[in-house]
Write an enzyme that holds these catalytic residues in place. Sequence first.
Site, PDB file in Angstrom:
ATOM      1  N   SER A  16      23.264 143.774   7.732  1.00  0.00           N
ATOM      2  CA  SER A  16      24.624 143.242   8.073  1.00  0.00           C
ATOM      3  C   SER A  16      25.144 144.554   8.992  1.00  0.00           C
ATOM      4  CB  SER A  16      25.411 142.928   6.721  1.00  0.00           C
ATOM      5  OG  SER A  16      24.941 141.738   6.151  1.00  0.00           O
ATOM      6  N   HIS A  49      33.532 142.184   4.208  1.00  0.00           N
ATOM      7  CA  HIS A  49      32.324 142.331   4.922  1.00  0.00           C
ATOM      8  C   HIS A  49      32.588 141.993   6.567  1.00  0.00           C
ATOM      9  CE1 HIS A  49      28.075 140.987   6.462  1.00  0.00           C
ATOM     10  NE2 HIS A  49      27.934 141.638   5.113  1.00  0.00           N
ATOM     11  N   ASP A  74      31.228 135.180   9.727  1.00  0.00           N
ATOM     12  CA  ASP A  74      31.371 136.076   9.032  1.00  0.00           C
ATOM     13  C   ASP A  74      32.355 135.591   7.722  1.00  0.00           C
ATOM     14  OD1 ASP A  74      30.974 138.869   7.222  1.00  0.00           O
ATOM     15  OD2 ASP A  74      29.990 139.270   8.966  1.00  0.00           O
TER      16      ASP A  74
END
Length: 530
Positions: A452, A283, A65
């Site tokens: 996600s 994220h 990520d």
Amino acid sequence: MHKLILSLATIVLSLNISAQELQSKFNWHNLDYEQDGVRGMSVERAYKELLQGRKSETVIVGVIDSGVDIEHEDLKDHIWVNRDEIPDNGIDDDNNGFIDDMNGWDFIGGPDGQDVKQEQLESARLMVKYDQLFGEKPKKRKIKKYKEEYAEYLKIKGEIEEKKQEAAQYLPMYEGLLTNFTSSEDLLKEYLETESLSKEAVEAIKEADADIKIRQAKKYWLYLVDQGASKAAIQEGIDHFKGQLNYNYNPDFNPRAIVGDNPEKLQYAKYGNNEVIGPRAMHGTHVSGIIAADRANEKGVKGVADNVEIMVVRTVPDGDERDKDVANAIRYAADNGAQIVNMSFGKPYSPEKNWVDDAVKYAESKGVLLIAAAGNDNADIDIHRHYPTKFYKDGGEANNWITVGALSYKEGDEMVATFSNYGDESVDVFAPGVAIYSTVPGSKYEEKQGTSMAAPAVTGVAALLKSYFPTLTAGQLKQIILESSDKFNNQQVQLPGGGDTVAFGELSTSAGVVNAYKAVKLAMELTRKQ
């Protein structure tokens, strides 16, 4: 205006909402439909009714990520530590090819500690190559020789022009939206003599006692808030379109010099650094919290898995990840003990797909399960491929791979997230991916949405199963998760991105929604027979 606000959900995919304003029940993705009235994955029920008193083994999960805040209060005790490495001595103590990789590796970092933050999209990188190949006025002979490449060149050129025009159109609109939203908010704060606004307080303003500016500010602010807007979300929209113009579609932007490698050459253990947080860890931190946030510390949120360590493999910039980095990230995770790998990223072009395919096959040989997000383009990825994909370039597909679509907390024909990709061959299963409350940098928490978020929900279930039933193979984990999923073959749902309704069974191979309670039951049955 309504279209603008909706695009914040589908393009930016991250509304910042306080704990008091959650869109659904707290921890909804882990709840049970029968007991809690919301279609989560029945994780809490599995722990309470099936797993109490059972022993578990620690499972290492690789998170490929943008980076992870490894000091987050809800994650710091669940971060993988390379105990064969002596920290900060500048020596590769464990001889794995990576110096001082204590918590993972950064494949988009440089030897001097700098990190790539923004990147081009893959289409822009391809455009640069094709511009060099064809030039301004390509000769017919060259077009004929490179017929497929020229067709792709024209397609990409059109896509980029369209996206740049869209960004140029929407950027000033978002900037104006932020100015007006901020002005309205400031007026209301001054009127109410408060530092922070609540919807209830603004609704309680008596218009008969307020002048026209306050009445207009109230109406405008409440309308935007009802649409899910916030200053942070609007700012993310501004950043998104600025990023497209300045970096993603800019043919002259090339940050790879920071890394110092040759991106055209597949090298392993030859580049990167050990700094795994990076400049934009939002994220990756949110993804990691869904999988592994501490379930026992009474803080923040509860991860799906209760005995897991996150191995951070930083690979994803603000732009498109490179195939080289993805391939190396998968290999790194497999080589260093990860049993499950989460991949919440993707793109529509993969020029070096063979590198990624080889890494996937390598991970399969190591018994590693790969779990990937389906993507957020409300597209049929049987037709419009989303990379990385389980389908190999030379035919066949990976057996150690699960692709996950996003489920909403809503019921009936609204159960599928409006943004989710789908495909009855390409997507394997659906899981909660809307309004998922999880960790963000700085020991904070926010709701975010996207496939996600759905992928790590499934990764958490896979880690839970592997932890309590350690003899299960990657193939068996996949089999259990898909077979035990709640089936909705004939349930009519709105097709993501369109007004049509289709049978839910047409959107994935399993026609299912992940159910941890049923998965644990099936794992019990399977392991009893072993």
